[in-house]
Design a protein around this motif. Structure first.
Motif, PDB file in Angstrom:
ATOM      1  N   SER A   1       0.815  -1.211   0.000  1.00 18.92           N
ATOM      2  CA  SER A   1       0.000   0.000   0.000  1.00 18.92           C
ATOM      3  C   SER A   1       0.855   1.269   0.000  1.00 18.92           C
ATOM      4  O   SER A   1       0.386   2.320  -0.420  1.00 18.92           O
ATOM      5  CB  SER A   1      -0.933   0.014   1.209  1.00 18.92           C
ATOM      6  OG  SER A   1      -0.188  -0.015   2.404  1.00 18.92           O
ATOM      7  N   TYR A   2       2.113   1.179   0.431  1.00 12.83           N
ATOM      8  CA  TYR A   2       2.969   2.351   0.526  1.00 12.83           C
ATOM      9  C   TYR A   2       4.419   1.902   0.429  1.00 12.83           C
ATOM     10  O   TYR A   2       4.829   0.967   1.125  1.00 12.83           O
ATOM     11  CB  TYR A   2       2.713   3.035   1.871  1.00 12.83           C
ATOM     12  CG  TYR A   2       3.120   4.473   1.949  1.00 12.83           C
ATOM     13  CD1 TYR A   2       2.335   5.479   1.409  1.00 12.83           C
ATOM     14  CD2 TYR A   2       4.290   4.830   2.586  1.00 12.83           C
ATOM     15  CE1 TYR A   2       2.705   6.811   1.492  1.00 12.83           C
ATOM     16  CE2 TYR A   2       4.677   6.163   2.687  1.00 12.83           C
ATOM     17  CZ  TYR A   2       3.877   7.144   2.135  1.00 12.83           C
ATOM     18  OH  TYR A   2       4.247   8.451   2.222  1.00 12.83           O
ATOM     19  N   PHE A   3       5.222   2.524  -0.429  1.00 13.03           N
ATOM     20  CA  PHE A   3       6.615   2.125  -0.585  1.00 13.03           C
ATOM     21  C   PHE A   3       7.442   3.320  -1.035  1.00 13.03           C
ATOM     22  O   PHE A   3       7.148   3.933  -2.059  1.00 13.03           O
ATOM     23  CB  PHE A   3       6.723   0.989  -1.605  1.00 13.03           C
ATOM     24  CG  PHE A   3       8.104   0.414  -1.743  1.00 13.03           C
ATOM     25  CD1 PHE A   3       8.662  -0.323  -0.724  1.00 13.03           C
ATOM     26  CD2 PHE A   3       8.835   0.606  -2.899  1.00 13.03           C
ATOM     27  CE1 PHE A   3       9.935  -0.861  -0.840  1.00 13.03           C
ATOM     28  CE2 PHE A   3      10.106   0.066  -3.034  1.00 13.03           C
ATOM     29  CZ  PHE A   3      10.656  -0.665  -2.001  1.00 13.03           C
TER      30      PHE A   3
ATOM     31  N   GLU B   1      -8.870  -2.468  -9.796  1.00 10.26           N
ATOM     32  CA  GLU B   1      -8.886  -3.039 -11.144  1.00 10.26           C
ATOM     33  C   GLU B   1      -7.575  -2.764 -11.859  1.00 10.26           C
ATOM     34  O   GLU B   1      -7.140  -3.524 -12.706  1.00 10.26           O
ATOM     35  CB  GLU B   1     -10.057  -2.478 -11.947  1.00 10.26           C
ATOM     36  CG  GLU B   1     -11.400  -2.990 -11.477  1.00 10.26           C
ATOM     37  CD  GLU B   1     -12.523  -2.466 -12.338  1.00 10.26           C
ATOM     38  OE1 GLU B   1     -12.285  -2.111 -13.507  1.00 10.26           O
ATOM     39  OE2 GLU B   1     -13.645  -2.423 -11.825  1.00 10.26           O
ATOM     40  N   ALA B   2      -6.966  -1.654 -11.517  1.00 13.60           N
ATOM     41  CA  ALA B   2      -5.675  -1.276 -12.076  1.00 13.60           C
ATOM     42  C   ALA B   2      -4.755  -0.875 -10.932  1.00 13.60           C
ATOM     43  O   ALA B   2      -5.204  -0.575  -9.832  1.00 13.60           O
ATOM     44  CB  ALA B   2      -5.840  -0.111 -13.046  1.00 13.60           C
ATOM     45  N   LEU B   3      -3.487  -0.873 -11.190  1.00 12.99           N
ATOM     46  CA  LEU B   3      -2.490  -0.451 -10.217  1.00 12.99           C
ATOM     47  C   LEU B   3      -2.302   1.053 -10.360  1.00 12.99           C
ATOM     48  O   LEU B   3      -2.001   1.551 -11.442  1.00 12.99           O
ATOM     49  CB  LEU B   3      -1.169  -1.174 -10.474  1.00 12.99           C
ATOM     50  CG  LEU B   3      -0.049  -0.937  -9.487  1.00 12.99           C
ATOM     51  CD1 LEU B   3      -0.401  -1.545  -8.141  1.00 12.99           C
ATOM     52  CD2 LEU B   3       1.237  -1.534 -10.003  1.00 12.99           C
ATOM     53  N   THR B   4      -2.500   1.800  -9.272  1.00 16.95           N
ATOM     54  CA  THR B   4      -2.382   3.249  -9.296  1.00 16.95           C
ATOM     55  C   THR B   4      -1.315   3.698  -8.312  1.00 16.95           C
ATOM     56  O   THR B   4      -1.310   3.272  -7.162  1.00 16.95           O
ATOM     57  CB  THR B   4      -3.729   3.906  -8.906  1.00 16.95           C
ATOM     58  OG1 THR B   4      -4.750   3.388  -9.742  1.00 16.95           O
ATOM     59  CG2 THR B   4      -3.663   5.402  -9.061  1.00 16.95           C
ATOM     60  N   LEU B   5      -0.401   4.536  -8.781  1.00 20.50           N
ATOM     61  CA  LEU B   5       0.654   5.082  -7.938  1.00 20.50           C
ATOM     62  C   LEU B   5       0.393   6.562  -7.716  1.00 20.50           C
ATOM     63  O   LEU B   5      -0.020   7.268  -8.639  1.00 20.50           O
ATOM     64  CB  LEU B   5       2.022   4.907  -8.604  1.00 20.50           C
ATOM     65  CG  LEU B   5       2.426   3.491  -8.985  1.00 20.50           C
ATOM     66  CD1 LEU B   5       3.770   3.501  -9.686  1.00 20.50           C
ATOM     67  CD2 LEU B   5       2.459   2.588  -7.778  1.00 20.50           C
TER      68      LEU B   5
END
Length: 140
Positions: free
Chosen positions: A48-50, A59-63
């Motif tokens: 969740s945080y990096f 549904e999609a990966l969001t940064l």
């Protein structure tokens, strides 16, 4: 179990943090078991945080870096500023031969460094950040 076709498993290591992503949950679980057999580690679950980057997995990966951006705005004294569509005035001409009062060089460099890190998730500000980076040696 080996699958036909292309297998996808990516591991990213930063100091003592390891992120594993892949197309098949079974491959990820096998990799984690192999690592746990060799190293003392704990599974923190879904990322969740990096490194100051917020990760949303739907549904999609969001940064994103909204918390980081807020802190950067506070540090620069711009927390109350309104957002704008364009990150820099068009045809802006800045010069090193300025007559304005010098700014705190350390603070300026720190803010520019923060903006450079922010470009990872905000490529739309890359030109503006590059432009103001030219003045890091002697900001005015």
């Amino acid at each position: 179990m080996r699958r036909q076709g292309k297998e996808e498993l990516i591991a990213s290591v930063y100091v003592d943090d390891l992120i594993v992503i892949g197309t098949h949950a079974e491959d990820i679980d096998n990799f984690k078991r192999e690592m746990a057999a060799c190293f003392q580690m704990s599974d923190l679950g879904v990322l969740s945080y990096f490194l100051g980057i917020e990760v949303k997995q739907e549904e999609a990966l969001t940064l994103g870096q909204s918390a980081y951006t807020s802190k950067l705005l506070e540090r620069s004294g711009m927390a109350e500023c309104k957002p704008c569509v364009t990150p820099m005035e068009e045809r802006l001409k800045l010069t090193k031969a300025s007559t304005t009062v010098k700014v705190d060089t350390t603070l300026y460099r720190s803010i520019i460094g923060g903006l450079r890190y922010l470009v990872h998730t905000r490529p739309d500000i890359a030109f503006a950040v590059g432009y103001v980076s030219r003045f890091m040696e002697d900001p005015r």
